[in-house]
Design a protein around this motif. Structure first.
Motif, PDB file in Angstrom:
ATOM      1  N   VAL A  25       0.849  -1.193   0.000  1.00 44.20           N
ATOM      2  CA  VAL A  25       0.000   0.000   0.000  1.00 44.20           C
ATOM      3  C   VAL A  25       0.890   1.250   0.000  1.00 44.20           C
ATOM      4  N   SER A  26       0.401   2.332  -0.605  1.00 42.26           N
ATOM      5  CA  SER A  26       1.155   3.598  -0.597  1.00 42.26           C
ATOM      6  C   SER A  26       0.925   4.325   0.720  1.00 42.26           C
ATOM      7  N   MET A  27       1.977   4.990   1.196  1.00 40.11           N
ATOM      8  CA  MET A  27       1.869   5.750   2.452  1.00 40.11           C
ATOM      9  C   MET A  27       2.285   7.199   2.212  1.00 40.11           C
ATOM     10  N   LYS A  28       1.664   8.098   2.978  1.00 44.01           N
ATOM     11  CA  LYS A  28       2.078   9.504   2.982  1.00 44.01           C
ATOM     12  C   LYS A  28       2.771   9.786   4.315  1.00 44.01           C
ATOM     13  N   ALA A  29       3.349  10.982   4.406  1.00 44.41           N
ATOM     14  CA  ALA A  29       4.086  11.338   5.627  1.00 44.41           C
ATOM     15  C   ALA A  29       3.217  11.206   6.872  1.00 44.41           C
ATOM     16  N   GLU A  30       1.944  11.686   6.782  1.00 46.91           N
ATOM     17  CA  GLU A  30       1.104  11.635   7.999  1.00 46.91           C
ATOM     18  C   GLU A  30       0.786  10.183   8.391  1.00 46.91           C
ATOM     19  N   ASP A  31       0.703   9.298   7.382  1.00 47.31           N
ATOM     20  CA  ASP A  31       0.477   7.881   7.694  1.00 47.31           C
ATOM     21  C   ASP A  31       1.686   7.323   8.430  1.00 47.31           C
ATOM     22  N   ALA A  32       2.876   7.735   7.981  1.00 48.67           N
ATOM     23  CA  ALA A  32       4.107   7.235   8.599  1.00 48.67           C
ATOM     24  C   ALA A  32       4.166   7.645  10.067  1.00 48.67           C
ATOM     25  N   HIS A  33       3.743   8.881  10.362  1.00 47.29           N
ATOM     26  CA  HIS A  33       3.739   9.322  11.767  1.00 47.29           C
ATOM     27  C   HIS A  33       2.815   8.445  12.595  1.00 47.29           C
ATOM     28  N   ARG A  34       1.682   8.101  12.018  1.00 48.13           N
ATOM     29  CA  ARG A  34       0.716   7.291  12.755  1.00 48.13           C
ATOM     30  C   ARG A  34       1.253   5.872  12.983  1.00 48.13           C
ATOM     31  N   VAL A  35       1.904   5.328  11.957  1.00 43.78           N
ATOM     32  CA  VAL A  35       2.322   3.922  12.043  1.00 43.78           C
ATOM     33  C   VAL A  35       3.698   3.765  12.693  1.00 43.78           C
ATOM     34  N   PHE A  36       4.662   4.588  12.261  1.00 38.79           N
ATOM     35  CA  PHE A  36       6.044   4.393  12.738  1.00 38.79           C
ATOM     36  C   PHE A  36       6.381   5.261  13.948  1.00 38.79           C
ATOM     37  N   GLN A  37       5.455   6.167  14.308  1.00 34.70           N
ATOM     38  CA  GLN A  37       5.589   6.998  15.500  1.00 34.70           C
ATOM     39  C   GLN A  37       6.944   7.688  15.570  1.00 34.70           C
ATOM     40  N   GLN A  38       7.722   7.450  16.666  1.00 32.59           N
ATOM     41  CA  GLN A  38       8.920   8.285  16.843  1.00 32.59           C
ATOM     42  C   GLN A  38      10.012   8.026  15.808  1.00 32.59           C
ATOM     43  N   CYS A  39       9.968   6.867  15.085  1.00 36.77           N
ATOM     44  CA  CYS A  39      11.007   6.704  14.048  1.00 36.77           C
ATOM     45  C   CYS A  39      10.505   7.089  12.662  1.00 36.77           C
ATOM     46  N   ALA A  40       9.370   7.781  12.598  1.00 34.61           N
ATOM     47  CA  ALA A  40       8.795   8.129  11.284  1.00 34.61           C
ATOM     48  C   ALA A  40       9.767   8.900  10.402  1.00 34.61           C
ATOM     49  N   SER A  41      10.523   9.828  10.995  1.00 37.27           N
ATOM     50  CA  SER A  41      11.318  10.746  10.162  1.00 37.27           C
ATOM     51  C   SER A  41      12.361  10.005   9.324  1.00 37.27           C
ATOM     52  N   GLU A  42      12.890   8.878   9.832  1.00 39.42           N
ATOM     53  CA  GLU A  42      13.910   8.182   9.018  1.00 39.42           C
ATOM     54  C   GLU A  42      13.285   7.433   7.842  1.00 39.42           C
ATOM     55  N   PHE A  43      11.979   7.189   7.907  1.00 36.63           N
ATOM     56  CA  PHE A  43      11.345   6.419   6.833  1.00 36.63           C
ATOM     57  C   PHE A  43      10.587   7.282   5.824  1.00 36.63           C
ATOM     58  N   ILE A  44      10.197   8.491   6.233  1.00 37.17           N
ATOM     59  CA  ILE A  44       9.378   9.331   5.352  1.00 37.17           C
ATOM     60  C   ILE A  44      10.024   9.555   3.973  1.00 37.17           C
ATOM     61  N   PRO A  45      11.340   9.835   3.896  1.00 30.99           N
ATOM     62  CA  PRO A  45      11.931  10.049   2.558  1.00 30.99           C
ATOM     63  C   PRO A  45      11.789   8.834   1.635  1.00 30.99           C
ATOM     64  N   LEU A  46      11.652   7.635   2.220  1.00 34.29           N
ATOM     65  CA  LEU A  46      11.579   6.410   1.408  1.00 34.29           C
ATOM     66  C   LEU A  46      10.203   6.210   0.787  1.00 34.29           C
ATOM     67  N   LEU A  47       9.202   6.922   1.310  1.00 35.63           N
ATOM     68  CA  LEU A  47       7.819   6.670   0.870  1.00 35.63           C
ATOM     69  C   LEU A  47       7.566   7.159  -0.551  1.00 35.63           C
ATOM     70  N   GLU A  48       8.364   8.135  -1.003  1.00 34.36           N
ATOM     71  CA  GLU A  48       8.131   8.701  -2.336  1.00 34.36           C
ATOM     72  C   GLU A  48       8.474   7.705  -3.443  1.00 34.36           C
ATOM     73  N   ARG A  49       9.239   6.671  -3.099  1.00 32.38           N
ATOM     74  CA  ARG A  49       9.654   5.709  -4.128  1.00 32.38           C
ATOM     75  C   ARG A  49       8.517   4.805  -4.594  1.00 32.38           C
ATOM     76  N   GLY A  50       7.488   4.692  -3.764  1.00 30.64           N
ATOM     77  CA  GLY A  50       6.375   3.814  -4.146  1.00 30.64           C
ATOM     78  C   GLY A  50       5.805   3.108  -2.937  1.00 30.64           C
ATOM     79  N   PRO A  51       4.919   2.136  -3.167  1.00 30.87           N
ATOM     80  CA  PRO A  51       4.229   1.479  -2.067  1.00 30.87           C
ATOM     81  C   PRO A  51       5.175   0.682  -1.169  1.00 30.87           C
ATOM     82  N   VAL A  52       4.762   0.518   0.082  1.00 32.15           N
ATOM     83  CA  VAL A  52       5.500  -0.327   1.025  1.00 32.15           C
ATOM     84  C   VAL A  52       4.869  -1.721   1.043  1.00 32.15           C
TER      85      VAL A  52
END
Length: 317
Positions: A237-264
């Motif tokens: 499924v594709s994720m946006k930055a706000e989804d990453a905050h909800r799912v990955f919580q405090q480690c969201a920032s290290e994963f957000i740049p990877l979301l632009e490449r496509g679905p996880v």
């Protein structure tokens, strides 16, 4: 010019028929009024309707849209599709891969298991049909017409063997397809779905889009199931930055740049020690790859809930 007769099996009795890879090529297909037949569509199609079939064994390769069974009974099927529906059916046993919630209506004695099948062309057929091998809600059945006090559907036995339900084709023409029903070779990862979990410990692992995402996800599944853990569910499924905050919580920032490449691709494993087992496997096997893995047993069940709640909303389930 498309001749509908090339895309129809109608009025057959006691026959084995099918279509080889490349022969349907995304067209619609109709199967109707067949009895005691073995029917194999080893290709991708747009939609398939199956009407008034009795005591048939049916394999349907990836279907871009919907498959609709009407007025069928005593059939055993292997089906991969975007949407699955039955109406007025009795006693269908289905090994299913379905991207959306399967729906049964006015149907009884329905049994479902997880799709498992392999032949060399199948992976590309899934792509051509726009289906992800990781989006499979086979056990999440919606009964449109429930009857109080009765259950119109259930799950096939966990040790059900595909070939006991839909045997390999016996005709010379169809034997050319190099089929394996070995669960470990299945194109679709075999998940527990809604079956009872064996442990109260689950773990979420998420791979980010890249050249090897599918291969990496499959490798982790092999490693983890090889250690006795169970794969509960998978999702792409594709994720946006706000989804990453909800799912990955405090480690969201290290994963957000990877979301632009496509679905996880997300995997839920279950079993005592699943978090530790998953973390050590990821460290050993995927040292150069960024993978999200639950931190601890305490946070893992929340990770799983956060991710799948988001994914279900995303997919409009």
């Amino acid at each position: 010019q498309v001749d509908p007769k090339d895309y129809t099996f109608s009025g057959l009795k006691d026959e084995t028929v099918g279509r080889l890879p490349g022969k349907v090529a995304g067209q619609q297909f109709v199967i109707q009024d067949c009895e005691n037949c073995s029917i194999y569509i080893f290709d991708h199609s747009a939609t398939i309707t199956i009407d008034d079939c009795v005591n048939c064994q049916i394999f349907l390769g990836p279907i871009k849209g919907s498959v609709f069974f009407r007025d069928c009974k005593d059939c055993k099927c292997i089906v991969a599709c975007q949407q699955f529906r039955t109406r007025d059916c009795k006693k269908l046993e289905v090994f299913l891969c379905c991207a959306t919630q399967p729906i049964i209506e006015s149907s009884t004695g329905m049994k479902f298991g997880c799709f498992q099948y392999y032949y060399p062309e199948l992976a590309l057929q899934f792509k051509d049909a726009g289906l992800s091998i990781f989006n499979n809600t086979w056990s999440n059945i919606h009964d449109f017409t429930p009857v109080s006090g009765e259950n119109n559907w259930g799950l096939l036995p966990e040790d059900a063997v595909v070939q006991d339900y839909v045997p390999l084709p016996s005709s010379e023409e169809l034997k050319a397809v190099r089929i394996s029903t070995d669960a470990t070779r299945s194109i679709i990862p075999i998940t527990r779905g809604r079956r009872q979990k064996s442990s109260d410990e689950s773990c979420l692992a998420v791979f980010f889009a890249g050249d090897y995402t599918t291969a990496n996800a499959r490798k982790l599944i092999d490693e983890m199931t090889g250690k006795g853990f169970q794969l509960v569910q998978t999702k792409e499924v594709s994720m946006k930055a706000e989804d990453a905050h909800r799912v990955f919580q405090q480690c969201a920032s290290e994963f957000i740049p990877l979301l632009e490449r496509g679905p996880v691709v997300a995997l839920e494993f279950n079993g005592d020690g699943a978090v530790e087992g998953c973390r050590s496997t990821v460290n050993d096997v995927f040292s150069g790859t960024k993978v999200f893995v639950s931190e601890s047993k305490a946070s893992a069940s929340q990770d799983v809930d956060n991710f799948y709640n988001f994914a279900d909303m995303q997919m409009g389930m």
